[in-house]
Design a protein around this motif. Structure first.
Motif, PDB file in Angstrom:
ATOM      1  N   TYR A   1      -5.007   0.731   0.885  1.00  0.00           N
ATOM      2  CA  TYR A   1      -6.339   0.806   0.290  1.00  0.00           C
ATOM      3  C   TYR A   1      -7.270  -0.242   0.900  1.00  0.00           C
ATOM      4  O   TYR A   1      -8.386  -0.443   0.418  1.00  0.00           O
ATOM      5  N   GLY A   2      -6.782  -0.929   1.946  1.00  0.00           N
ATOM      6  CA  GLY A   2      -7.569  -1.938   2.627  1.00  0.00           C
ATOM      7  C   GLY A   2      -7.568  -1.722   4.127  1.00  0.00           C
ATOM      8  O   GLY A   2      -8.039  -0.694   4.630  1.00  0.00           O
ATOM      9  N   PRO A   3      -6.961  -2.640   4.897  1.00  0.00           N
ATOM     10  CA  PRO A   3      -7.049  -2.561   6.371  1.00  0.00           C
ATOM     11  C   PRO A   3      -6.195  -1.472   7.008  1.00  0.00           C
ATOM     12  O   PRO A   3      -6.396  -1.141   8.178  1.00  0.00           O
ATOM     13  N   ARG A   4      -5.175  -0.960   6.303  1.00  0.00           N
ATOM     14  CA  ARG A   4      -4.329   0.146   6.794  1.00  0.00           C
ATOM     15  C   ARG A   4      -3.546  -0.223   8.051  1.00  0.00           C
ATOM     16  O   ARG A   4      -3.354   0.599   8.946  1.00  0.00           O
ATOM     17  N   GLU A   5      -3.089  -1.431   8.104  1.00  0.00           N
ATOM     18  CA  GLU A   5      -2.369  -1.891   9.293  1.00  0.00           C
ATOM     19  C   GLU A   5      -1.075  -1.108   9.513  1.00  0.00           C
ATOM     20  O   GLU A   5      -0.696  -0.837  10.651  1.00  0.00           O
ATOM     21  N   ILE A   6      -0.396  -0.745   8.430  1.00  0.00           N
ATOM     22  CA  ILE A   6       0.891  -0.046   8.585  1.00  0.00           C
ATOM     23  C   ILE A   6       0.690   1.353   9.150  1.00  0.00           C
ATOM     24  O   ILE A   6       1.557   1.878   9.858  1.00  0.00           O
ATOM     25  N   LEU A   7      -0.471   1.955   8.875  1.00  0.00           N
ATOM     26  CA  LEU A   7      -0.762   3.273   9.438  1.00  0.00           C
ATOM     27  C   LEU A   7      -1.086   3.156  10.918  1.00  0.00           C
ATOM     28  O   LEU A   7      -0.633   3.967  11.738  1.00  0.00           O
ATOM     29  N   ARG A   8      -1.856   2.129  11.279  1.00  0.00           N
ATOM     30  CA  ARG A   8      -2.186   1.926  12.694  1.00  0.00           C
ATOM     31  C   ARG A   8      -0.959   1.580  13.515  1.00  0.00           C
ATOM     32  O   ARG A   8      -0.882   1.897  14.704  1.00  0.00           O
ATOM     33  N   ALA A   9       0.024   0.931  12.865  1.00  0.00           N
ATOM     34  CA  ALA A   9       1.258   0.565  13.569  1.00  0.00           C
ATOM     35  C   ALA A   9       2.207   1.748  13.720  1.00  0.00           C
ATOM     36  O   ALA A   9       3.231   1.643  14.405  1.00  0.00           O
ATOM     37  N   GLY A  10       1.887   2.863  13.064  1.00  0.00           N
ATOM     38  CA  GLY A  10       2.729   4.055  13.182  1.00  0.00           C
ATOM     39  C   GLY A  10       4.010   3.999  12.384  1.00  0.00           C
ATOM     40  O   GLY A  10       4.932   4.784  12.631  1.00  0.00           O
ATOM     41  N   ILE A  11       4.083   3.100  11.407  1.00  0.00           N
ATOM     42  CA  ILE A  11       5.298   2.988  10.593  1.00  0.00           C
ATOM     43  C   ILE A  11       5.378   4.130   9.583  1.00  0.00           C
ATOM     44  O   ILE A  11       6.436   4.721   9.368  1.00  0.00           O
ATOM     45  N   VAL A  12       4.244   4.456   8.962  1.00  0.00           N
ATOM     46  CA  VAL A  12       4.166   5.536   7.976  1.00  0.00           C
ATOM     47  C   VAL A  12       3.157   6.567   8.477  1.00  0.00           C
ATOM     48  O   VAL A  12       2.052   6.201   8.886  1.00  0.00           O
ATOM     49  N   PRO A  13       3.501   7.856   8.464  1.00  0.00           N
ATOM     50  CA  PRO A  13       2.547   8.885   8.903  1.00  0.00           C
ATOM     51  C   PRO A  13       1.311   8.902   8.000  1.00  0.00           C
ATOM     52  O   PRO A  13       1.446   8.945   6.767  1.00  0.00           O
ATOM     53  N   PRO A  14       0.102   8.873   8.548  1.00  0.00           N
ATOM     54  CA  PRO A  14      -1.115   8.851   7.730  1.00  0.00           C
ATOM     55  C   PRO A  14      -1.220  10.016   6.756  1.00  0.00           C
ATOM     56  O   PRO A  14      -1.719   9.863   5.645  1.00  0.00           O
ATOM     57  N   GLU A  15      -0.718  11.202   7.160  1.00  0.00           N
ATOM     58  CA  GLU A  15      -0.845  12.361   6.273  1.00  0.00           C
ATOM     59  C   GLU A  15      -0.053  12.196   4.980  1.00  0.00           C
ATOM     60  O   GLU A  15      -0.403  12.778   3.950  1.00  0.00           O
ATOM     61  N   LEU A  16       1.031  11.376   5.014  1.00  0.00           N
ATOM     62  CA  LEU A  16       1.791  11.144   3.791  1.00  0.00           C
ATOM     63  C   LEU A  16       0.977  10.342   2.779  1.00  0.00           C
ATOM     64  O   LEU A  16       1.231  10.417   1.578  1.00  0.00           O
ATOM     65  N   VAL A  17       0.016   9.595   3.278  1.00  0.00           N
ATOM     66  CA  VAL A  17      -0.880   8.845   2.391  1.00  0.00           C
ATOM     67  C   VAL A  17      -2.060   9.711   1.978  1.00  0.00           C
ATOM     68  O   VAL A  17      -2.305   9.959   0.794  1.00  0.00           O
ATOM     69  N   TYR A  18      -2.805  10.213   2.956  1.00  0.00           N
ATOM     70  CA  TYR A  18      -4.075  10.864   2.664  1.00  0.00           C
ATOM     71  C   TYR A  18      -3.919  12.232   2.005  1.00  0.00           C
ATOM     72  O   TYR A  18      -4.829  12.682   1.292  1.00  0.00           O
ATOM     73  N   LEU A  19      -2.795  12.901   2.226  1.00  0.00           N
ATOM     74  CA  LEU A  19      -2.569  14.202   1.590  1.00  0.00           C
ATOM     75  C   LEU A  19      -1.714  14.079   0.328  1.00  0.00           C
ATOM     76  O   LEU A  19      -1.402  15.088  -0.300  1.00  0.00           O
ATOM     77  N   ASN A  20      -1.364  12.848  -0.025  1.00  0.00           N
ATOM     78  CA  ASN A  20      -0.558  12.638  -1.227  1.00  0.00           C
ATOM     79  C   ASN A  20      -1.410  12.913  -2.468  1.00  0.00           C
ATOM     80  O   ASN A  20      -2.534  12.420  -2.571  1.00  0.00           O
ATOM     81  N   PRO A  21      -0.902  13.705  -3.418  1.00  0.00           N
ATOM     82  CA  PRO A  21      -1.707  14.014  -4.610  1.00  0.00           C
ATOM     83  C   PRO A  21      -2.036  12.791  -5.460  1.00  0.00           C
ATOM     84  O   PRO A  21      -2.944  12.849  -6.291  1.00  0.00           O
ATOM     85  N   TYR A  22      -1.320  11.675  -5.238  1.00  0.00           N
ATOM     86  CA  TYR A  22      -1.585  10.475  -6.029  1.00  0.00           C
ATOM     87  C   TYR A  22      -2.438   9.454  -5.279  1.00  0.00           C
ATOM     88  O   TYR A  22      -2.720   8.381  -5.819  1.00  0.00           O
ATOM     89  N   TYR A  23      -2.840   9.789  -4.058  1.00  0.00           N
ATOM     90  CA  TYR A  23      -3.752   8.905  -3.329  1.00  0.00           C
ATOM     91  C   TYR A  23      -5.137   9.012  -3.951  1.00  0.00           C
ATOM     92  O   TYR A  23      -5.628  10.107  -4.232  1.00  0.00           O
ATOM     93  N   ARG A  24      -5.768   7.871  -4.192  1.00  0.00           N
ATOM     94  CA  ARG A  24      -7.077   7.853  -4.831  1.00  0.00           C
ATOM     95  C   ARG A  24      -8.100   7.220  -3.869  1.00  0.00           C
ATOM     96  O   ARG A  24      -8.165   5.994  -3.746  1.00  0.00           O
ATOM     97  N   PRO A  25      -8.890   8.044  -3.170  1.00  0.00           N
ATOM     98  CA  PRO A  25      -9.880   7.489  -2.241  1.00  0.00           C
ATOM     99  C   PRO A  25     -10.890   6.567  -2.930  1.00  0.00           C
ATOM    100  O   PRO A  25     -11.483   5.705  -2.288  1.00  0.00           O
ATOM    101  N   GLN A  26     -11.040   6.740  -4.258  1.00  0.00           N
ATOM    102  CA  GLN A  26     -11.964   5.870  -4.998  1.00  0.00           C
ATOM    103  C   GLN A  26     -11.500   4.416  -4.995  1.00  0.00           C
ATOM    104  O   GLN A  26     -12.285   3.505  -5.290  1.00  0.00           O
ATOM    105  N   MET A  27     -10.224   4.180  -4.688  1.00  0.00           N
ATOM    106  CA  MET A  27      -9.695   2.814  -4.650  1.00  0.00           C
ATOM    107  C   MET A  27      -9.852   2.182  -3.272  1.00  0.00           C
ATOM    108  O   MET A  27      -9.602   0.986  -3.110  1.00  0.00           O
ATOM    109  N   GLN A  28     -10.272   2.973  -2.277  1.00  0.00           N
ATOM    110  CA  GLN A  28     -10.363   2.467  -0.915  1.00  0.00           C
ATOM    111  C   GLN A  28     -11.399   1.345  -0.813  1.00  0.00           C
ATOM    112  O   GLN A  28     -12.533   1.484  -1.291  1.00  0.00           O
TER     113      GLN A  28
END
Length: 465
Positions: free
Chosen positions: A94-121
């Motif tokens: 919900y901040g700098p997203r370093e783990i996504l840029r590092a390729g550790i976790v696929p971004p789609e698992l975050v952004y397409l997750n039904p519990y992801y809340r863009p309002q918290m970004q």
């Protein structure tokens, strides 16, 4: 209770000696007394989908589950490490997203997750803590290794049963309890209140006002909501009891509005604020998220934490621990096949009879297939569901879970168990009470411990060193 050599394990020796001298009639009488106690106190839960909206009593087994001090020390270190890493992960995505840029976790698992809340970004929490209360489900397969089965980060429940189980054991078996140095858990409620107050906004008074927000009496965990509010000495409120004015949250009282500093929320994110999430929600508080974003109220657990506890993200937690902590995970993950990946999907559909398959966002023992105990017809039906939506499923091997003795009409018998310790995280660090809620599969051979699926509970004793 017994090791592989048939000898009593050290932690159980006093209990085993006591059981040898206790007549079966005494144990049966104490079991009946325990049931009467739970009925009198009203410790029940509702089953969603039940046409009669039946209130059920969770079965309680009178034989405690015992951990040595050394076992708990190892387990608690692993729990603290894991929850710290998960909090760092949530702060990052919900901040700098370093783990996504590092390729550790696929971004789609975050952004397409039904519990992801863009309002918290981009929202900077006063405390920097997203998960104040975590319930981590643990199983073990041998003398040494603890495995995490599931991370419960949204609204983990069951702590009231942990506390009531201890109370009934102390009432019914004072002589047995007095024989051992059992570490206390009664301070959990004080620790919970301290944790909640520690994350209050900087503008709060010296003694912040905490409330527990419940969906209401029809919720399956309402007993626990009222229990915790009563024990903490805070108000149990519904959405209609709160209102927002000038980005501040107030509670309606007989003496006029009173500012609220911390909300321990036991309702789903979708229903928190109809102006931000579901507009048809009658459970939440209009304007709550605006007050939250302004830093005038704390919500525990923070909206959007569910992105870190679904079963697909679970498979990345060891990598998450390594990325943020720079350490190897102390607690192991169960090996997991992600059906969203082609090779894993192929393996899963070819080996359904040997695997446990779960919905990524399932809970309560629903939406899962236990292959070794399923019929051929059930496997074919589940196979079709997986192929239709592979992203929605993961699979795991059926572990040889440890067992604990329970009292039956025929005497003691082994049943599979898990453990849900509760981890509290505040500004002043991580708190754990020694033990947790032991859930037990009362049906012989069953691996499903959930109360909604016929499981029961038992007291968990952690012995002093």
């Amino acid at each position: 209770m017994n090791g592989h050599d048939g000898r009593s394990r050290d932690a159980y020796r006093i209990l085993q000696d006591w059981l040898k001298s206790a007549p079966p009639q005494l144990l049966e009488h104490r079991r009946e007394e325990a049931e009467l106690f739970f009925r009198r106190v009203g410790i029940t839960f509702a089953v969603y989908g039940n046409t009669e909206a039946e209130e059920r009593l969770i079965p309680f087994d009178i034989i405690p589950r015992i951990l040595s001090g050394q076992e708990w020390a190892r387990l608690s270190r692993g729990l603290e490490q894991r929850v710290k890493a998960l909090n760092m992960f949530l702060k990052d995505i919900y901040g700098p997203r370093e783990i996504l840029r590092a390729g550790i976790v696929p971004p789609e698992l975050v952004y397409l997750n039904p519990y992801y809340r863009p309002q918290m970004q981009g929202l900077s929490l006063n405390s920097g803590i997203y998960v104040q209360v975590a319930g981590i489900d643990i199983v073990r397969v041998d003398d040494e290794d603890f495995y995490v089965l599931e991370d419960n980060l949204r609204t983990p429940s069951g702590v009231s049963y942990m506390l009531e189980n201890r109370e009934v054991m102390m009432r019914l078996f004072p002589e047995l309890v007095g024989m051992q140095r059992i570490r206390p858990i009664e301070n959990y409620v004080d620790e919970l209140l301290g944790t909640l107050k520690s994350v209050a906004p900087a503008s709060s008074p010296y003694d912040p006002t905490v409330v527990l927000l419940t969906p209401g009496s029809l919720n399956s965990a309402y007993y626990e909501h009222s229990f915790l509010a009563d024990r903490m000495g805070v108000e149990l409120v519904e959405g209609r009891d709160l209102f927002v004015r000038d980005e501040m949250v107030y509670m309606r009282t007989t003496e006029g509005p009173k500012r609220v500093d911390v909300i321990y929320s036991r309702i789903d994110d979708d229903f928190l604020d109809p102006l931000v999430f579901r507009p048809d929600s009658a459970l939440g508080v209009p304007g709550l998220i605006a007050a939250y974003r302004a830093g005038n109220v704390a919500i525990a657990n923070a909206p959007g934490t569910g992105v870190a506890d679904d079963k697909a993200m679970y498979s990345y937690v060891p990598d998450i621990v390594r990325f943020y902590m720079g350490e190897e995970p102390i607690l192991k993950n169960v090996p997991t096949w992600r059906c969203r990946e082609r090779e894993s999907l192929s393996y899963v559909v070819d080996n359904l009879r040997e695997l446990v398959v779960k919905e990524v966002n399932g809970s309560g023992g629903y939406g899962m297939l236990v292959g070794p105990h399923a019929t051929a017809e059930a496997c074919e039906h589940f196979k079709a569901r997986i192929l239709a939506n592979p992203d929605n499923y993961i699979a795991q091997p059926t572990l040889a879970l440890s067992t604990s003795p329970i009292f039956t009409e025929k005497g003691l018998a082994p049943r599979h168990v898990d453990l849900r310790p509760f981890v509290l995280t505040g500004r002043d660090g991580v708190r754990l009470v020694p033990g947790g809620l032991t859930r037990v599969a009362l049906t012989e051979g069953s691996l499903v411990v959930n109360s909604s699926q016929g499981g029961g509970t038992k007291d968990t004793w952690v012995l002093s060193e």
